[in-house]
Write a protein that holds these residues in place. Structure first.
Motif, PDB file in Angstrom:
ATOM      1  N   MET A 231       0.846  -1.194   0.000  1.00  0.00           N
ATOM      2  CA  MET A 231       0.000   0.000   0.000  1.00  0.00           C
ATOM      3  C   MET A 231       0.882   1.245   0.000  1.00  0.00           C
ATOM      4  SD  MET A 231      -3.221  -0.885   0.040  1.00  0.00           S
ATOM      5  CE  MET A 231      -4.080   0.540   0.735  1.00  0.00           C
ATOM      6  N   THR A 232       0.476   2.231  -0.778  1.00  0.00           N
ATOM      7  CA  THR A 232       1.205   3.481  -0.774  1.00  0.00           C
ATOM      8  C   THR A 232       0.630   4.395   0.295  1.00  0.00           C
ATOM      9  OG1 THR A 232      -0.258   4.261  -2.534  1.00  0.00           O
ATOM     10  CG2 THR A 232       1.847   3.332  -3.200  1.00  0.00           C
ATOM     11  N   ALA A 233       1.480   5.283   0.829  1.00  0.00           N
ATOM     12  CA  ALA A 233       1.073   6.156   1.921  1.00  0.00           C
ATOM     13  C   ALA A 233       0.206   7.300   1.402  1.00  0.00           C
ATOM     14  CB  ALA A 233       2.317   6.705   2.619  1.00  0.00           C
ATOM     15  N   GLU A 234      -0.501   7.949   2.331  1.00  0.00           N
ATOM     16  CA  GLU A 234      -1.270   9.144   1.979  1.00  0.00           C
ATOM     17  C   GLU A 234      -0.316  10.243   1.507  1.00  0.00           C
ATOM     18  OE1 GLU A 234      -4.674   9.864   2.013  1.00  0.00           O
ATOM     19  OE2 GLU A 234      -4.767   7.680   2.091  1.00  0.00           O
ATOM     20  N   PRO A 235      -0.722  11.052   0.513  1.00  0.00           N
ATOM     21  CA  PRO A 235       0.145  12.134   0.031  1.00  0.00           C
ATOM     22  C   PRO A 235       0.508  13.114   1.149  1.00  0.00           C
ATOM     23  CG  PRO A 235      -1.701  11.787  -1.472  1.00  0.00           C
ATOM     24  CD  PRO A 235      -1.974  10.966  -0.253  1.00  0.00           C
ATOM     25  N   ARG A 236       1.718  13.643   1.068  1.00  0.00           N
ATOM     26  CA  ARG A 236       2.182  14.658   2.024  1.00  0.00           C
ATOM     27  C   ARG A 236       2.471  15.945   1.255  1.00  0.00           C
ATOM     28  NH1 ARG A 236       7.429  12.540   4.693  1.00  0.00           N
ATOM     29  NH2 ARG A 236       7.459  14.690   5.430  1.00  0.00           N
ATOM     30  N   PRO A 237       1.500  16.852   1.183  1.00  0.00           N
ATOM     31  CA  PRO A 237       1.763  18.139   0.513  1.00  0.00           C
ATOM     32  C   PRO A 237       2.886  18.881   1.237  1.00  0.00           C
ATOM     33  CG  PRO A 237      -0.589  17.822   0.910  1.00  0.00           C
ATOM     34  CD  PRO A 237       0.123  16.754   1.688  1.00  0.00           C
ATOM     35  N   TRP A 238       3.621  19.686   0.484  1.00  0.00           N
ATOM     36  CA  TRP A 238       4.817  20.340   1.047  1.00  0.00           C
ATOM     37  C   TRP A 238       5.110  21.596   0.241  1.00  0.00           C
ATOM     38  CZ3 TRP A 238      10.361  20.102  -0.475  1.00  0.00           C
ATOM     39  CH2 TRP A 238      11.252  20.352   0.573  1.00  0.00           C
ATOM     40  N   LEU A 239       5.414  22.685   0.941  1.00  0.00           N
ATOM     41  CA  LEU A 239       5.844  23.923   0.288  1.00  0.00           C
ATOM     42  C   LEU A 239       7.362  23.913   0.218  1.00  0.00           C
ATOM     43  CD1 LEU A 239       5.376  26.799  -0.843  1.00  0.00           C
ATOM     44  CD2 LEU A 239       5.449  27.624   1.531  1.00  0.00           C
ATOM     45  N   ALA A 240       7.901  23.937  -0.994  1.00  0.00           N
ATOM     46  CA  ALA A 240       9.357  23.928  -1.153  1.00  0.00           C
ATOM     47  C   ALA A 240       9.921  25.245  -0.620  1.00  0.00           C
ATOM     48  CB  ALA A 240       9.727  23.752  -2.622  1.00  0.00           C
ATOM     49  N   PRO A 241      10.904  25.187   0.287  1.00  0.00           N
ATOM     50  CA  PRO A 241      11.462  26.433   0.824  1.00  0.00           C
ATOM     51  C   PRO A 241      12.292  27.167  -0.220  1.00  0.00           C
ATOM     52  CG  PRO A 241      12.665  24.535   1.686  1.00  0.00           C
ATOM     53  CD  PRO A 241      11.515  23.987   0.902  1.00  0.00           C
ATOM     54  N   SER A 242      12.223  28.491  -0.187  1.00  0.00           N
ATOM     55  CA  SER A 242      13.027  29.321  -1.088  1.00  0.00           C
ATOM     56  C   SER A 242      14.264  29.806  -0.352  1.00  0.00           C
ATOM     57  CB  SER A 242      12.209  30.507  -1.585  1.00  0.00           C
ATOM     58  OG  SER A 242      11.118  30.053  -2.356  1.00  0.00           O
ATOM     59  N   ALA A 243      15.354  29.949  -1.104  1.00  0.00           N
ATOM     60  CA  ALA A 243      16.624  30.388  -0.505  1.00  0.00           C
ATOM     61  C   ALA A 243      16.690  31.902  -0.472  1.00  0.00           C
ATOM     62  CB  ALA A 243      17.791  29.832  -1.316  1.00  0.00           C
ATOM     63  N   SER A 244      17.182  32.445   0.639  1.00  0.00           N
ATOM     64  CA  SER A 244      17.326  33.893   0.760  1.00  0.00           C
ATOM     65  C   SER A 244      18.723  34.360   0.380  1.00  0.00           C
ATOM     66  CB  SER A 244      17.015  34.324   2.201  1.00  0.00           C
ATOM     67  OG  SER A 244      17.860  33.647   3.116  1.00  0.00           O
ATOM     68  N   GLY A 245      19.633  33.428   0.148  1.00  0.00           N
ATOM     69  CA  GLY A 245      21.001  33.764  -0.220  1.00  0.00           C
ATOM     70  C   GLY A 245      21.741  32.498  -0.579  1.00  0.00           C
ATOM     71  N   PRO A 246      23.067  32.563  -0.748  1.00  0.00           N
ATOM     72  CA  PRO A 246      23.839  31.364  -1.099  1.00  0.00           C
ATOM     73  C   PRO A 246      23.782  30.312   0.011  1.00  0.00           C
ATOM     74  CG  PRO A 246      25.107  33.374  -1.518  1.00  0.00           C
ATOM     75  CD  PRO A 246      23.910  33.786  -0.725  1.00  0.00           C
ATOM     76  N   VAL A 247      23.596  29.069  -0.354  1.00  0.00           N
ATOM     77  CA  VAL A 247      23.645  28.001   0.632  1.00  0.00           C
ATOM     78  C   VAL A 247      25.104  27.610   0.849  1.00  0.00           C
ATOM     79  CG1 VAL A 247      21.372  27.126   0.003  1.00  0.00           C
ATOM     80  CG2 VAL A 247      23.392  26.118  -1.043  1.00  0.00           C
ATOM     81  N   ALA A 248      25.410  27.215   2.066  1.00  0.00           N
ATOM     82  CA  ALA A 248      26.769  26.760   2.395  1.00  0.00           C
ATOM     83  C   ALA A 248      26.624  25.624   3.388  1.00  0.00           C
ATOM     84  CB  ALA A 248      27.587  27.898   2.996  1.00  0.00           C
ATOM     85  N   ALA A 249      26.934  24.413   2.945  1.00  0.00           N
ATOM     86  CA  ALA A 249      26.687  23.269   3.819  1.00  0.00           C
ATOM     87  C   ALA A 249      27.539  22.078   3.408  1.00  0.00           C
ATOM     88  CB  ALA A 249      25.205  22.881   3.764  1.00  0.00           C
ATOM     89  N   THR A 250      27.807  21.231   4.393  1.00  0.00           N
ATOM     90  CA  THR A 250      28.342  19.895   4.149  1.00  0.00           C
ATOM     91  C   THR A 250      27.242  18.913   4.500  1.00  0.00           C
ATOM     92  OG1 THR A 250      30.626  20.527   4.627  1.00  0.00           O
ATOM     93  CG2 THR A 250      30.065  18.199   4.856  1.00  0.00           C
ATOM     94  N   VAL A 251      26.912  18.042   3.553  1.00  0.00           N
ATOM     95  CA  VAL A 251      25.833  17.098   3.789  1.00  0.00           C
ATOM     96  C   VAL A 251      26.391  15.678   3.808  1.00  0.00           C
ATOM     97  CG1 VAL A 251      24.056  18.564   2.792  1.00  0.00           C
ATOM     98  CG2 VAL A 251      25.265  16.963   1.326  1.00  0.00           C
ATOM     99  N   ARG A 252      25.770  14.865   4.638  1.00  0.00           N
ATOM    100  CA  ARG A 252      26.079  13.435   4.662  1.00  0.00           C
ATOM    101  C   ARG A 252      24.823  12.713   4.219  1.00  0.00           C
ATOM    102  NH1 ARG A 252      30.743  11.899   6.935  1.00  0.00           N
ATOM    103  NH2 ARG A 252      31.942  13.520   8.021  1.00  0.00           N
ATOM    104  N   LEU A 253      24.946  11.937   3.167  1.00  0.00           N
ATOM    105  CA  LEU A 253      23.788  11.263   2.600  1.00  0.00           C
ATOM    106  C   LEU A 253      23.923   9.753   2.765  1.00  0.00           C
ATOM    107  CD1 LEU A 253      23.236  13.254  -0.705  1.00  0.00           C
ATOM    108  CD2 LEU A 253      22.068  13.530   1.485  1.00  0.00           C
ATOM    109  N   PRO A 254      22.783   9.061   2.768  1.00  0.00           N
ATOM    110  CA  PRO A 254      22.830   7.590   2.850  1.00  0.00           C
ATOM    111  C   PRO A 254      23.480   6.979   1.617  1.00  0.00           C
ATOM    112  CG  PRO A 254      20.628   8.443   3.344  1.00  0.00           C
ATOM    113  CD  PRO A 254      21.422   9.584   2.789  1.00  0.00           C
ATOM    114  N   GLY A 255      23.647   5.673   1.662  1.00  0.00           N
ATOM    115  CA  GLY A 255      24.351   4.972   0.610  1.00  0.00           C
ATOM    116  C   GLY A 255      23.586   4.904  -0.700  1.00  0.00           C
TER     117      GLY A 255
END
Length: 427
Positions: free
Chosen positions: A1-25
């Motif tokens: 079974m698929t889950a109920e939809p999750r509506p979401w407002l995509a956030p807008s950037a106010s300036g340059p992003v600066a980040a180090t991200v760790r992602l799963p495999g």
């Protein structure tokens, strides 16, 4: 079974992003490691696997076939192989890897194995795998279209030998057969006949991982793969961070003129990092590798590009979003096969980017995208994680991009909404 939809407002950037991200495999590496481990002659360990819907369903499918797959720990899974057996039922979800990798395993099972999945999974192409297995003597019942629902009547043995396949619809058709081929009595010589096979780097990942487990694989003749029969070794697999999953985060650096580093990137990768770097560079970004990881820096310029994405088709939605935000038109070609992905991605991108105000022309194998004055809209995601990634990238620069369902990102990166919001908050 698929889950109920999750509506979401995509956030807008106010300036340059600066980040180090760790992602799963990597999903692709995790799926292959699970299948090879299940068919090996001894136990295996999978370190830093991807825990997401596709890989958990793959593990569940192997368990249904009698394999002991322990996914209790997030960072270390254990696989104890066993002779595949039926009767069994496998839920493929919407995962191409499961519906194409596990029927050849099921052919080795002693008993009947049934496959089905989400409603759209029945529309995803599978016939070439079915016909290749039938040509090798495997008894299979399939839908009139040659796909799901599918029943494999295993006898505990696949003779193997030679088979011909048209794999122009997906490299997974080839990978699925090769992964089980060492267990075929005569191995397998598989010949592709048809238009070029897409996503060649994924095929190289398959053959590299098979060799790492002790298989003898010859791919010296173009479009021919020969796998000798023989035992696979139990192994310790260390899974790389997922390059396709990193693409939207790198895109955020390009869009905002910021810098994003993917931590934990290996010095030697089995993923198409060089091709991805070429594409981001063509767009106007800078890509560097260091001990800290893989970094993409935006330069304040986002150029239109003309590119063949056939080797990196999973990146098409993110690059289409970047093209809609660029300074000039783009053409993205060579990806006719993505019409058979989680959704028809070419038509879906044309529809949704067009709703946002881009000028989009649809080709059989891609898109021409002319940037326009973009506006907020509700971006349908079609149960497709990559469509959600594309919408999030557009939302960085365009306020009011609402995703109809961000929950579809659980397919490969369940924590995407939180990671994305955290990234944008650092702009």
């Amino acid at each position: 079974m698929t889950a109920e939809p999750r509506p979401w407002l995509a956030p807008s950037a106010s300036g340059p992003v600066a980040a180090t991200v760790r992602l799963p495999g990597s999903k692709s590496m995790t799926a292959r490691a699970l299948v090879i481990s299940a068919l090996a002659g001894g136990p295996s360990v999978i370190e830093a696997p991807l825990r997401a819907r596709d890989t958990m369903l793959m593990a569940a499918g192997l368990r249904a076939l009698g394999v002991d797959v322990d996914t209790g720990a997030d960072d270390r899974w254990a696989v104890r192989p066993a002779a595949p057996r039926g009767p069994a039922r496998v839920d493929v979800g919407l995962a191409g890897t499961i519906m194409r990798f596990l029927p050849p395993v099921a052919a080795l099972a002693d008993g009947t194995v049934e496959f089905d999945g989400d409603p759209h999974a029945r529309n995803r192409p599978l016939r070439p795998v079915v016909e290749a297995l039938r040509s090798l003597g495997v008894a299979i019942e399939a839908s009139p279209a040659g796909g799901l629902p599918l029943t494999v009547h295993g006898t505990g043995l696949v003779e193997g030998g030679e088979a011909v396949i048209d794999a122009s619809g997906s490299s997974q058709f080839v990978s699925g057969l090769l992964l089980s081929a060492p267990r075929f009595a005569k191995g397998l010589t598989l010949r592709h006949e048809g238009p070029p096979v897409p996503s060649a780097p994924h095929l190289r990942m398959t053959t590299h991982m098979l060799r790492a487990a002790g298989a003898t694989v010859d791919e010296s003749v173009p479009d021919v793969w020969t796998v000798e029969p023989g035992a696979l070794r139990g192994s310790t697999w260390t899974i790389e961070p997922d390059l396709s999953g990193a693409a939207p985060f790198f895109a955020a650096a390009a869009v905002t003129g910021g810098a994003v580093t993917l931590a934990g990137w290996p010095a030697d990768s089995w993923q198409p990092v060089d091709r991805m770097a070429e594409l981001f560079t063509a767009l106007g970004a800078e890509v560097t590798r260091s001990d800290a990881g893989l970094t993409v820096r935006g330069t304040g310029t986002l150029r239109g590009i003309t590119a063949d994405l056939s080797e990196v088709s999973e990146l098409t939605p993110v690059f289409a979003a970047l093209a809609a935000l660029a300074e000039g038109p783009s053409e993205l070609r060579g990806v006719a096969h993505i019409r058979g992905h989680e959704t028809d991605r070419i038509t879906a991108l044309a529809t949704e980017l067009g709703k946002a105000g881009a000028g989009v022309t649809e080709f059989p194998d891609g898109l021409r995208i002319v940037p326009g004055a973009l506006r907020g809209t509700t971006f349908e995601t079609y149960a497709d994680h990559r469509m959600a990634h594309a919408a999030a990238v557009v939302g960085l620069a365009v306020p009011g991009i609402h995703l109809a369902d961000v929950g579809c990102t659980s397919k490969t990166l369940p924590e995407f909404p939180e990671l994305w919001a955290g990234l944008v908050s650092r702009s």
